[in-house]
Design a protein around this motif. Sequence first.
Motif, short mmCIF file in Angstrom:
data_model
loop_
_atom_site.label_atom_id
_atom_site.label_comp_id
_atom_site.label_asym_id
_atom_site.label_seq_id
_atom_site.Cartn_x
_atom_site.Cartn_y
_atom_site.Cartn_z
N LYS A 164 -19.06 72.08 8.17
CA LYS A 164 -18.53 72.13 6.76
C LYS A 164 -17.50 71.55 6.51
N GLU A 165 -17.62 70.56 5.63
CA GLU A 165 -16.37 69.38 5.41
C GLU A 165 -15.85 69.52 4.31
N ALA A 166 -14.51 70.22 4.16
CA ALA A 166 -13.86 70.43 3.18
C ALA A 166 -12.36 70.06 3.16
N ALA A 167 -12.20 68.54 3.45
CA ALA A 167 -10.95 67.93 3.37
C ALA A 167 -10.66 67.38 1.85
N ASN A 168 -11.44 67.62 0.92
CA ASN A 168 -11.44 66.98 -0.51
C ASN A 168 -11.44 65.68 -0.50
N ASP A 169 -12.24 64.76 0.67
CA ASP A 169 -12.08 63.43 0.75
C ASP A 169 -13.46 62.89 0.97
N ILE A 170 -14.27 62.26 -0.04
CA ILE A 170 -15.27 61.77 -0.32
C ILE A 170 -15.40 60.73 0.64
N VAL A 171 -14.56 59.83 0.75
CA VAL A 171 -14.65 58.79 1.85
C VAL A 171 -14.80 59.31 3.16
N GLN A 172 -13.89 60.46 3.77
CA GLN A 172 -14.07 60.63 5.17
C GLN A 172 -15.39 61.54 5.16
N ALA A 173 -15.82 62.07 4.21
CA ALA A 173 -17.36 62.61 4.32
C ALA A 173 -18.17 61.84 4.63
N PRO A 181 -25.34 61.98 14.36
CA PRO A 181 -26.75 61.71 14.65
C PRO A 181 -27.51 62.18 13.20
N ASP A 182 -28.75 61.57 13.17
CA ASP A 182 -29.33 61.92 11.72
C ASP A 182 -29.81 63.30 11.55
N ASP A 183 -29.91 64.00 12.64
CA ASP A 183 -30.20 65.19 12.52
C ASP A 183 -28.89 66.36 12.14
N PHE A 184 -27.77 65.70 12.16
CA PHE A 184 -26.55 66.56 11.95
C PHE A 184 -26.33 66.82 10.63
N LEU A 185 -25.92 67.87 10.31
CA LEU A 185 -25.81 68.19 8.88
C LEU A 185 -24.33 68.31 8.53
N VAL A 186 -23.91 67.33 7.59
CA VAL A 186 -22.80 67.30 6.99
C VAL A 186 -22.77 67.93 5.77
N ILE A 187 -22.21 69.28 5.51
CA ILE A 187 -22.25 70.16 4.61
C ILE A 187 -20.85 70.30 3.89
N SER A 188 -20.98 69.99 2.25
CA SER A 188 -19.95 70.24 1.65
C SER A 188 -19.19 71.56 1.67
N GLY A 189 -17.81 71.41 1.66
CA GLY A 189 -17.00 72.95 1.78
C GLY A 189 -16.34 72.84 0.41
N ASP A 190 -16.10 71.75 -0.42
CA ASP A 190 -15.42 71.60 -1.60
C ASP A 190 -16.57 71.54 -2.81
N ASP A 191 -16.51 72.45 -3.51
CA ASP A 191 -17.63 72.72 -4.74
C ASP A 191 -17.82 71.78 -5.61
N ILE A 192 -16.67 71.16 -5.96
CA ILE A 192 -16.63 69.80 -6.77
C ILE A 192 -17.01 68.73 -6.35
N LEU A 193 -17.02 68.72 -4.94
CA LEU A 193 -17.77 67.26 -4.32
C LEU A 193 -18.99 67.57 -3.75
N ALA A 194 -19.54 68.78 -4.04
CA ALA A 194 -20.93 69.31 -3.49
C ALA A 194 -22.02 67.95 -3.78
N PRO A 241 -15.64 73.07 -14.89
CA PRO A 241 -14.51 73.73 -15.50
C PRO A 241 -14.26 75.20 -14.63
N CYS A 242 -15.18 75.81 -14.33
CA CYS A 242 -15.10 77.11 -13.81
C CYS A 242 -14.73 76.96 -12.11
N ILE A 243 -15.25 75.75 -11.69
CA ILE A 243 -14.61 75.30 -10.20
C ILE A 243 -13.22 75.24 -10.29
N ASP A 244 -12.80 74.58 -11.29
CA ASP A 244 -11.09 74.63 -11.19
C ASP A 244 -10.60 75.97 -11.66
N TYR A 245 -11.18 76.69 -12.37
CA TYR A 245 -10.39 78.06 -12.58
C TYR A 245 -10.59 79.08 -11.41
#
Length: 291
Positions: A164-173, A181-194, A241-245
């Motif tokens: 669960k990647e939540a560094a708020n950095d799309i480049v790092q993600a 590996p292809d079967d490894f899951l990178v899951i967003s932990g930032d709602d705005i970048l999901a 907007p509600c993600i910000d709120y």
Amino acid sequence: MRELVGTGVALVTPFTAEGVVDVPALERVVAYQIENGIDYLVILGTTGESVTLTKQEKQVAIDTVKKANAGKLPMVLGIGGNNTQAILDEIADRDLSDFTAILSVSPAYNKPTQEGIYQHFKAIARACPIPIVMYNVPGRTASNMLPETVARLAQDFDNIVAIKEAANDIVQAMQMIDSTPDDFLVISGDDILALPMTLAGGSGVISVIGQGFPQEFSDMIRFGLNREVDKAYKLHYKMAPCIDYIFAEGNPAGIKAVFHKLNICEPFVRLPLVGVSPELRSKIDDFADNV
């Protein structure tokens, strides 16, 4: 690990005005997810205020979610912290048979080196009988898991299946997506970048806002996974907007204000957290009225 592709939600722990875990409200929260298209449930994460729950209260939350879910959705259990041995002890003591995976956050406050982070998760991988989702959230932990450390762990341990990647950095993600590996899951932990992360090759999201508006957010991720980009971004901009709120005055105060508006649970949080201001509550209420 197809069970963890899509939209998972980091469940809140509702409280009564007296500060007791509100079991009927937690049952309503779970039912709301099941009825509105969420793919899996995450119990006792940061959003669940796990650091302020006693051992007994954690068990109440686990038992309540298991009963309310009744096997309908996969479940992930948060077991993390900054004391590696304490995590290993909890893994040994906990019945994990009903869970698809554990979610384990990178150590906070200690500020370990990359080698320290690697050794921490190596110890967990050797002790844990079920798959592991690592959690990188440097805004809370004060240390960042670098892509090369994530790739090393993903390659070295078969039961480390996702981050669960939540560094708020799309480049790092994107670097994590590319180097694991292809079967490894990178899951967003930032709602705005999901959505951007999903379209870049990620596997979806473990969301906060998604539990408040589960149909809209899970549809957005499904559209993203299916490369229906226009439909996905229409929902993204609707929800933005509600993600910000909900994060403006701290998590989970914001999402609990959403649930209060929806008559699902009360807005109470535990100190040192406090509820949202009247001004922010008004914005959240107006958004919910117009979704």
